[in-house]
Design a protein around this motif. Structure first.
Motif, PDB file in Angstrom:
ATOM      1  N   GLU A  20       0.829  -1.201   0.000  1.00 21.47           N
ATOM      2  CA  GLU A  20       0.000   0.000   0.000  1.00 21.47           C
ATOM      3  C   GLU A  20       0.868   1.258   0.000  1.00 21.47           C
ATOM      4  OE1 GLU A  20      -3.204   0.599  -0.270  1.00 21.47           O
ATOM      5  OE2 GLU A  20      -3.615  -1.527  -0.582  1.00 21.47           O
ATOM      6  N   ILE A  21       1.969   1.212   0.741  1.00 27.56           N
ATOM      7  CA  ILE A  21       2.904   2.335   0.756  1.00 27.56           C
ATOM      8  C   ILE A  21       3.506   2.517  -0.638  1.00 27.56           C
ATOM      9  CG2 ILE A  21       5.118   3.166   1.650  1.00 27.56           C
ATOM     10  CD1 ILE A  21       4.425   1.782   4.295  1.00 27.56           C
ATOM     11  N   GLY A  22       3.835   1.388  -1.279  1.00 30.29           N
ATOM     12  CA  GLY A  22       4.377   1.438  -2.637  1.00 30.29           C
ATOM     13  C   GLY A  22       3.397   2.061  -3.618  1.00 30.29           C
ATOM     14  N   ILE A  23       2.126   1.682  -3.507  1.00 28.29           N
ATOM     15  CA  ILE A  23       1.092   2.248  -4.383  1.00 28.29           C
ATOM     16  C   ILE A  23       0.959   3.752  -4.140  1.00 28.29           C
ATOM     17  CG2 ILE A  23      -1.396   2.299  -4.845  1.00 28.29           C
ATOM     18  CD1 ILE A  23      -1.467  -0.691  -4.294  1.00 28.29           C
ATOM     19  N   PHE A  24       0.980   4.163  -2.869  1.00 29.79           N
ATOM     20  CA  PHE A  24       0.850   5.577  -2.509  1.00 29.79           C
ATOM     21  C   PHE A  24       1.991   6.397  -3.108  1.00 29.79           C
ATOM     22  CE2 PHE A  24       1.987   9.083   0.346  1.00 29.79           C
ATOM     23  CZ  PHE A  24       0.799   9.798   0.341  1.00 29.79           C
ATOM     24  N   ILE A  25       3.223   5.892  -2.967  1.00 27.14           N
ATOM     25  CA  ILE A  25       4.388   6.599  -3.500  1.00 27.14           C
ATOM     26  C   ILE A  25       4.319   6.674  -5.028  1.00 27.14           C
ATOM     27  CG2 ILE A  25       6.904   6.518  -3.775  1.00 27.14           C
ATOM     28  CD1 ILE A  25       7.041   5.251  -0.990  1.00 27.14           C
ATOM     29  N   ASN A  26       3.907   5.570  -5.654  1.00 27.24           N
ATOM     30  CA  ASN A  26       3.815   5.522  -7.107  1.00 27.24           C
ATOM     31  C   ASN A  26       2.795   6.529  -7.633  1.00 27.24           C
ATOM     32  OD1 ASN A  26       2.232   4.057  -9.615  1.00 27.24           O
ATOM     33  ND2 ASN A  26       4.442   3.779  -9.728  1.00 27.24           N
ATOM     34  N   ARG A  27       1.647   6.620  -6.957  1.00 31.86           N
ATOM     35  CA  ARG A  27       0.596   7.547  -7.388  1.00 31.86           C
ATOM     36  C   ARG A  27       1.006   8.993  -7.167  1.00 31.86           C
ATOM     37  NH1 ARG A  27      -4.756   4.389  -4.966  1.00 31.86           N
ATOM     38  NH2 ARG A  27      -4.896   2.822  -6.628  1.00 31.86           N
ATOM     39  N   ARG A  30       4.049   9.518  -9.682  1.00 33.14           N
ATOM     40  CA  ARG A  30       3.705   9.212 -11.066  1.00 33.14           C
ATOM     41  C   ARG A  30       4.941   8.825 -11.895  1.00 33.14           C
ATOM     42  NH1 ARG A  30      -1.446  10.397 -12.282  1.00 33.14           N
ATOM     43  NH2 ARG A  30      -2.606  11.810 -10.896  1.00 33.14           N
ATOM     44  N   LEU A  31       5.905   8.205 -11.213  1.00 30.69           N
ATOM     45  CA  LEU A  31       7.121   7.763 -11.879  1.00 30.69           C
ATOM     46  C   LEU A  31       7.111   6.237 -11.997  1.00 30.69           C
ATOM     47  CD1 LEU A  31       9.804  10.003 -10.102  1.00 30.69           C
ATOM     48  CD2 LEU A  31       8.851  10.297 -12.398  1.00 30.69           C
ATOM     49  N   ALA A  32       7.319   5.732 -13.219  1.00 32.34           N
ATOM     50  CA  ALA A  32       7.321   4.288 -13.425  1.00 32.34           C
ATOM     51  C   ALA A  32       8.438   3.611 -12.642  1.00 32.34           C
ATOM     52  CB  ALA A  32       7.473   3.976 -14.916  1.00 32.34           C
ATOM     53  N   LEU A  33       9.512   4.364 -12.362  1.00 32.05           N
ATOM     54  CA  LEU A  33      10.646   3.805 -11.626  1.00 32.05           C
ATOM     55  C   LEU A  33      10.234   3.334 -10.240  1.00 32.05           C
ATOM     56  CD1 LEU A  33      13.702   3.280 -11.519  1.00 32.05           C
ATOM     57  CD2 LEU A  33      13.992   5.613 -10.659  1.00 32.05           C
ATOM     58  N   PHE A  34       9.261   4.032  -9.649  1.00 33.40           N
ATOM     59  CA  PHE A  34       8.791   3.659  -8.319  1.00 33.40           C
ATOM     60  C   PHE A  34       7.650   2.649  -8.446  1.00 33.40           C
ATOM     61  CE2 PHE A  34      10.326   8.056  -6.933  1.00 33.40           C
ATOM     62  CZ  PHE A  34      11.555   7.540  -6.525  1.00 33.40           C
ATOM     63  N   ASN A  35       7.991   1.465  -8.928  1.00 29.92           N
ATOM     64  CA  ASN A  35       7.006   0.395  -9.055  1.00 29.92           C
ATOM     65  C   ASN A  35       6.547  -0.048  -7.667  1.00 29.92           C
ATOM     66  OD1 ASN A  35       6.589  -2.806  -9.147  1.00 29.92           O
ATOM     67  ND2 ASN A  35       5.945  -1.930 -11.095  1.00 29.92           N
ATOM     68  N   PRO A  36       5.230  -0.173  -7.427  1.00 32.31           N
ATOM     69  CA  PRO A  36       4.735  -0.536  -6.099  1.00 32.31           C
ATOM     70  C   PRO A  36       5.316  -1.847  -5.551  1.00 32.31           C
ATOM     71  CG  PRO A  36       2.938   0.230  -7.464  1.00 32.31           C
ATOM     72  CD  PRO A  36       4.135   0.120  -8.361  1.00 32.31           C
TER      73      PRO A  36
END
Length: 231
Positions: A20-27, A30-36
């Motif tokens: 969930e933290i990964g999804i939050f950071i990704n959203r 909005r960087l593809a590098l930060f894959n959840p």
């Protein structure tokens, strides 16, 4: 406190929370590098190292999540059903694309493995890197590979695919929705398909179809090549 760390519920909770933290950071970025998934893996590894939690204890809850891998893959049939007409219309191109992608994935691993002098066991572990985890693990066992190495290779392949796929598609000038989906599903399995779903319903459906077809082609081709003594 130590007893809490060894419970399956703790491992389950930190896995879900990390994702969930990964999804939050990704959203937010909005960087593809930060894959959840990649972020979740790093967070879980950090927690295990900080609190000195043995991997065996974490696996008690992690294995519970693994049970849902196959059902989650089957669910991808829903968008496929909605786009069945696209499949009927482009079946030749779809099958050709999956065949080309799957064979290329196998041969590239074999050639690079030989070039770097990998052992037959490690080579067999990397052959299934581009297919979904349940099929990849079974194929690895069949070829005499190491399942844990196979899982790591599959995860890395999926993450790299999900991160780079959009840029690669633009670079290569691929605009057709069906072509995008087939390319993603064949090369980056379920993790890549999460990105295909973001691109559109057709891309997601075709990517889901490619997962199953690529798995089938890879299992058959790898088994035949193994029987012939190629690896």
């Amino acid at each position: 406190m130590k007893e809490i760390f060894t419970t399956p519920v703790f491992a389950l909770l930190i896995s879900l929370l990390a994702f969930e933290i990964g999804i939050f950071i990704n959203r937010k970025t909005r960087l593809a590098l930060f894959n959840p998934l990649m972020l979740a893996i790093l967070i879980v590894i950090g927690i295990l190292l900080i609190f000195k939690i043995p991997l065996e204890d974490y696996k008690k809850g992690g294995d519970f999540i693994s049970m849902f891998l196959t059902p989650a893959t089957v669910i991808l049939a829903v968008p496929l059903y909605k786009n069945i007409n696209s499949l009927k219309k482009d079946y030749a191109a779809i099958i050709g694309g999956v065949l080309a992608g799957s064979i290329t994935a196998i041969l590239s691993v074999w050639l690079l493995g030989k070039a770097f002098g990998l052992s037959p066991q490690l080579l067999a572990s990397l052959i299934p890197k581009s297919i979904t985890t349940p099929l990849g693990v079974e194929l690895s066992k069949q070829l005499g590979g190491i399942p844990s190495v196979t899982v790591a290779a599959i995860v890395i392949t999926g993450i790299v695919g999900a991160v780079l796929v959009q840029s690669l598609l633009k670079l290569l000038g691929i605009d057709d929705k069906t072509a995008k989906g087939i390319a993603i599903g064949t090369s980056a399995h379920a993790l890549g398909t999460t990105k295909a779903v973001e691109l559109g319903e057709t891309e997601g459906a075709m990517s889901g179809l490619a997962i199953g077809l690529a798995g089938l082609v890879t299992v058959i081709a790898a088994t035949i090549l193994s029987k012939l003594g190629i690896f």
